[in-house]
Scaffold this motif. Sequence first.
Motif, PDB file in Angstrom:
ATOM      1  N   CYS A 115       5.107  80.936  46.365  1.00 23.09           N
ATOM      2  CA  CYS A 115       6.554  80.994  46.598  1.00 23.09           C
ATOM      3  C   CYS A 115       7.118  79.611  46.843  1.00 23.09           C
ATOM      4  CB  CYS A 115       6.854  81.888  47.795  1.00 23.09           C
ATOM      5  SG  CYS A 115       6.471  83.612  47.478  1.00 23.09           S
ATOM      6  N   ARG A 116       6.375  78.796  47.571  1.00 19.48           N
ATOM      7  CA  ARG A 116       6.829  77.423  47.837  1.00 19.48           C
ATOM      8  C   ARG A 116       6.839  76.628  46.550  1.00 19.48           C
ATOM      9  NH1 ARG A 116       3.588  77.302  53.085  1.00 19.48           N
ATOM     10  NH2 ARG A 116       5.135  77.922  54.626  1.00 19.48           N
ATOM     11  N   LEU A 117       5.828  76.863  45.738  1.00 19.13           N
ATOM     12  CA  LEU A 117       5.706  76.177  44.450  1.00 19.13           C
ATOM     13  C   LEU A 117       6.930  76.432  43.578  1.00 19.13           C
ATOM     14  CD1 LEU A 117       3.418  74.794  42.562  1.00 19.13           C
ATOM     15  CD2 LEU A 117       3.095  77.089  41.673  1.00 19.13           C
ATOM     16  N   ARG A 118       7.373  77.669  43.579  1.00 21.05           N
ATOM     17  CA  ARG A 118       8.481  78.033  42.699  1.00 21.05           C
ATOM     18  C   ARG A 118       9.819  78.059  43.416  1.00 21.05           C
ATOM     19  NH1 ARG A 118       7.610  77.050  37.484  1.00 21.05           N
ATOM     20  NH2 ARG A 118       5.521  77.701  36.959  1.00 21.05           N
ATOM     21  N   ASN A 119       9.743  77.929  44.740  1.00 17.93           N
ATOM     22  CA  ASN A 119      10.995  77.887  45.487  1.00 17.93           C
ATOM     23  C   ASN A 119      11.883  79.115  45.283  1.00 17.93           C
ATOM     24  OD1 ASN A 119      12.579  76.351  47.267  1.00 17.93           O
ATOM     25  ND2 ASN A 119      11.872  74.528  46.160  1.00 17.93           N
ATOM     26  N   PHE A 120      11.279  80.265  45.412  1.00 22.01           N
ATOM     27  CA  PHE A 120      12.051  81.487  45.246  1.00 22.01           C
ATOM     28  C   PHE A 120      13.108  81.616  46.342  1.00 22.01           C
ATOM     29  CE2 PHE A 120       7.818  82.956  43.499  1.00 22.01           C
ATOM     30  CZ  PHE A 120       8.195  82.848  42.182  1.00 22.01           C
TER      31      PHE A 120
ATOM     32  N   HIS B  41      -1.599  70.421  54.449  1.00 24.35           N
ATOM     33  CA  HIS B  41      -2.022  71.802  54.645  1.00 24.35           C
ATOM     34  C   HIS B  41      -1.444  72.360  55.939  1.00 24.35           C
ATOM     35  CE1 HIS B  41      -4.837  75.172  55.438  1.00 24.35           C
ATOM     36  NE2 HIS B  41      -4.635  75.346  54.149  1.00 24.35           N
ATOM     37  N   GLU B  42      -1.511  71.556  56.994  1.00 19.71           N
ATOM     38  CA  GLU B  42      -0.978  71.998  58.280  1.00 19.71           C
ATOM     39  C   GLU B  42       0.523  72.271  58.208  1.00 19.71           C
ATOM     40  OE1 GLU B  42      -4.159  69.518  61.027  1.00 19.71           O
ATOM     41  OE2 GLU B  42      -2.027  68.958  61.027  1.00 19.71           O
ATOM     42  N   ALA B  43       1.191  71.445  57.423  1.00 22.95           N
ATOM     43  CA  ALA B  43       2.647  71.582  57.337  1.00 22.95           C
ATOM     44  C   ALA B  43       3.045  72.700  56.368  1.00 22.95           C
ATOM     45  CB  ALA B  43       3.259  70.262  56.888  1.00 22.95           C
ATOM     46  N   GLY B  44       2.056  73.294  55.741  1.00 24.05           N
ATOM     47  CA  GLY B  44       2.355  74.346  54.770  1.00 24.05           C
ATOM     48  C   GLY B  44       3.080  73.764  53.565  1.00 24.05           C
ATOM     49  N   TYR B  45       2.746  72.515  53.261  1.00 26.94           N
ATOM     50  CA  TYR B  45       3.440  71.856  52.145  1.00 26.94           C
ATOM     51  C   TYR B  45       2.870  72.274  50.797  1.00 26.94           C
ATOM     52  CZ  TYR B  45       4.751  68.382  48.732  1.00 26.94           C
ATOM     53  OH  TYR B  45       5.192  67.778  47.599  1.00 26.94           O
ATOM     54  N   PHE B  46       3.743  72.536  49.871  1.00 27.90           N
ATOM     55  CA  PHE B  46       3.337  72.802  48.498  1.00 27.90           C
ATOM     56  C   PHE B  46       4.368  72.169  47.583  1.00 27.90           C
ATOM     57  CE2 PHE B  46       0.721  75.112  45.572  1.00 27.90           C
ATOM     58  CZ  PHE B  46      -0.419  75.356  46.317  1.00 27.90           C
ATOM     59  N   PRO B  47       3.930  71.316  46.648  1.00 23.62           N
ATOM     60  CA  PRO B  47       4.901  70.623  45.793  1.00 23.62           C
ATOM     61  C   PRO B  47       5.742  71.607  44.988  1.00 23.62           C
ATOM     62  CG  PRO B  47       2.678  70.342  44.971  1.00 23.62           C
ATOM     63  CD  PRO B  47       2.562  70.976  46.313  1.00 23.62           C
ATOM     64  N   ASP B  48       6.975  71.299  44.825  1.00 25.37           N
ATOM     65  CA  ASP B  48       7.923  72.135  44.099  1.00 25.37           C
ATOM     66  C   ASP B  48       7.726  71.949  42.590  1.00 25.37           C
ATOM     67  OD1 ASP B  48      10.221  72.925  42.689  1.00 25.37           O
ATOM     68  OD2 ASP B  48      11.454  72.758  44.477  1.00 25.37           O
ATOM     69  N   ALA B  49       7.263  73.018  41.947  1.00 30.71           N
ATOM     70  CA  ALA B  49       6.949  72.935  40.515  1.00 30.71           C
ATOM     71  C   ALA B  49       8.177  72.656  39.671  1.00 30.71           C
ATOM     72  CB  ALA B  49       6.281  74.227  40.049  1.00 30.71           C
ATOM     73  N   ASN B  50       9.331  73.106  40.124  1.00 29.94           N
ATOM     74  CA  ASN B  50      10.541  72.909  39.337  1.00 29.94           C
ATOM     75  C   ASN B  50      10.938  71.439  39.297  1.00 29.94           C
ATOM     76  OD1 ASN B  50      10.826  75.709  38.921  1.00 29.94           O
ATOM     77  ND2 ASN B  50      11.755  75.899  40.952  1.00 29.94           N
ATOM     78  N   VAL B  51      10.745  70.778  40.428  1.00 31.42           N
ATOM     79  CA  VAL B  51      11.076  69.361  40.494  1.00 31.42           C
ATOM     80  C   VAL B  51      10.054  68.562  39.694  1.00 31.42           C
ATOM     81  CG1 VAL B  51      11.276  67.391  42.025  1.00 31.42           C
ATOM     82  CG2 VAL B  51      12.140  69.608  42.745  1.00 31.42           C
ATOM     83  N   ARG B  52       8.814  68.940  39.901  1.00 29.65           N
ATOM     84  CA  ARG B  52       7.753  68.279  39.179  1.00 29.65           C
ATOM     85  C   ARG B  52       8.021  68.350  37.677  1.00 29.65           C
ATOM     86  NH1 ARG B  52       1.914  69.920  40.939  1.00 29.65           N
ATOM     87  NH2 ARG B  52       1.112  67.787  40.924  1.00 29.65           N
ATOM     88  N   ALA B  53       8.509  69.499  37.251  1.00 26.01           N
ATOM     89  CA  ALA B  53       8.766  69.721  35.831  1.00 26.01           C
ATOM     90  C   ALA B  53       9.775  68.705  35.282  1.00 26.01           C
ATOM     91  CB  ALA B  53       9.272  71.138  35.600  1.00 26.01           C
ATOM     92  N   LEU B  54      10.620  68.240  36.167  1.00 17.60           N
ATOM     93  CA  LEU B  54      11.663  67.294  35.773  1.00 17.60           C
ATOM     94  C   LEU B  54      11.055  66.023  35.175  1.00 17.60           C
ATOM     95  CD1 LEU B  54      14.701  66.842  35.958  1.00 17.60           C
ATOM     96  CD2 LEU B  54      14.392  66.119  38.326  1.00 17.60           C
TER      97      LEU B  54
END
Lengths: 339, 339
Positions: A115-120, B41-54
């Motif tokens: 969900c974080r990855l896709r930012n739903f 990991h602790e921060a629950g961070y996951f890169p935003d695929a939509n931004v990455r796609a940019l």
Amino acid sequence: MATIKDISLRCGVSVSTVSKALNGYQDISEATREMIIKTAHEAGYFPDANVRALKMKKTYNIGVLFSTLTKHGLRNEYFAHILASFKEKAAKRGYDITFIEHNIGNRKMTYLDHCRLRNFDGVFIACAEFTEPEVLELVNSDYPVVTIDHAFNEAISVLSDNVEGMRQLTQYIIDQGHRKIAYIHGTKSSVTHNRLVSFHNVLKENGITVPEEYFVEGIYRSAESSEELALRLLNLPDPPTCIIASDDYAALGVMNTARRMGLKIPEDISVAGYDGISVAQALEPKLTTIKQDTDKIGSEAAKQLINLIENPMSTSLDTIYLKVQLVKGASVRNLNKAD
Amino acid sequence: MATIKDISLRCGVSVSTVSKALNGYQDISEATREMIIKTAHEAGYFPDANVRALKMKKTYNIGVLFSTLTKHGLRNEYFAHILASFKEKAAKRGYDITFIEHNIGNRKMTYLDHCRLRNFDGVFIACAEFTEPEVLELVNSDYPVVTIDHAFNEAISVLSDNVEGMRQLTQYIIDQGHRKIAYIHGTKSSVTHNRLVSFHNVLKENGITVPEEYFVEGIYRSAESSEELALRLLNLPDPPTCIIASDDYAALGVMNTARRMGLKIPEDISVAGYDGISVAQALEPKLTTIKQDTDKIGSEAAKQLINLIENPMSTSLDTIYLKVQLVKGASVRNLNKAD
DNA sequence: CTGAAAGCGCTTACAG
DNA sequence: CTGAAAGCGCTTACAG
């Protein structure tokens, strides 16, 4: 793909102006706006929603969890219909839907990670193992969540009124004169529990007691499982006159066993199902069952989720019970009539 | 949501370093990498695929067109199963799937516009009206496209071998001693056409001619439609001994009509379907039908589409025919045996 | 081994 | 009415 910059160059204006013209701002001259819109159209330009989301903090995309467990997921008519109606409602309100996956490619991730990855903007848990830690993590996250068939405190739940459904079905069968009613219920879950309790209560209200052996646990959606269980029930020294199956697929299994034993339905044995899948109504005799309103479940879930996304403060985390409908069919015999 | 900047601040390094550590670049010290990964990991961070796609020019998102026509779309078991298997395969290869809609919210847009909006890497046309201009626009666009059940020159097509399927089914029925075989076929389409031609050919090869009245056009997936048509066929002065329905749902309708007329299946009338939906195998007698390999169709479509996306130059725009399987069932009587 | 800088395509407060 | 500039969150060639 054409970009906003391409359009600005073609029109000889700045990207700001293009953006504003395309987004209907009022402080752009009519002539400029028209030219920009025309050019954009000719170039087949469409703004990239993902990029836009970067500024707007909103993706207009809903994640749908639809895990493919045994006999579940898209291959199950009940859930497929709910998804179809959810999808239609979401589109109407301006949202796309994307499936949430467990692992995507080689990358291991939890549902929440995805969900974080896709930012739903929100999450619809349509079909999942509700006790899984990953599912709980998602439910307890900051995301707006709507679930089906299971109530959480931290989310909106939409479900059929199982107590009422089972009540109607059981009472109908009793009204047809049946006293010896067996129930092949599904594996333990809150849905199963509520239906069992309701079944019990209605029997009690009618002063009926049935032997322990009449309650057996089967597997939802499994015709094979119920075929075997029905065989056991029908071979009891004192067999039931009616068998309620956990769902319509299971009811099919009961019917097969009965026919194989040379019993006619409903003359020799009555059968009822649950769900109201389309094919059960194409059978002969038509199956007596409780129809869950899958269209309503799906569209209500979408409506609730989008309200929660757009107005978090004025949308309460309720459990919403939807009406079910008794489909009388012809698979339960009326024992009151001498025929 | 935590961003890459949050992580860089927490770790006291630059965002470049965080990005590289998270993406497995080799020029980062082991210690730094570990700290960054732990913190993220602790921060629950996951890169935003939509931004990455940019930057990456790749969304890892596939658009799926699944228009809900009558008796089609998700509410149809055949398509729902294909989608389920497509979804699983796509996830394995690292792609998400999002539905392509016609209009989303108040904005009118074509399917192609929607693809531009979401920037899909490719498009799967699972279920659509192939003659619609919007569908053609999509097929003729720059997007990699895979279709089901219909062949285009500009796209990869995956479909069951309908000629072979109909051949096997017809030949089996003839081998059982039937000569008077009727066919309730579906509405016109390339699929229908191929099956009809194949049916004709097999009859001819076997020196069989059937009267014109034995060919009737029904509606795919409609039990009601075939119930009526079967009634007409069975009331002919010289009725068929076997009826092939356009699909399994239609076959159910034929069975219902037969039973209502007091005919036993297969003793008095034989029935065959097409598709091999699960419920048809839970019936008694089991339906004689052609099973389309929906799992294979879905996964093959995903495989082809992703190959086309990742290696456009080495993936040819072929039409791929998949094997079907004759399910003998028990709904076609063997007329050769005297029983 | 690390970081400053440019840039992906878009929006919007602000200046003119 | 129009545009320059900053910024959304990320990647990566380049400099140090």
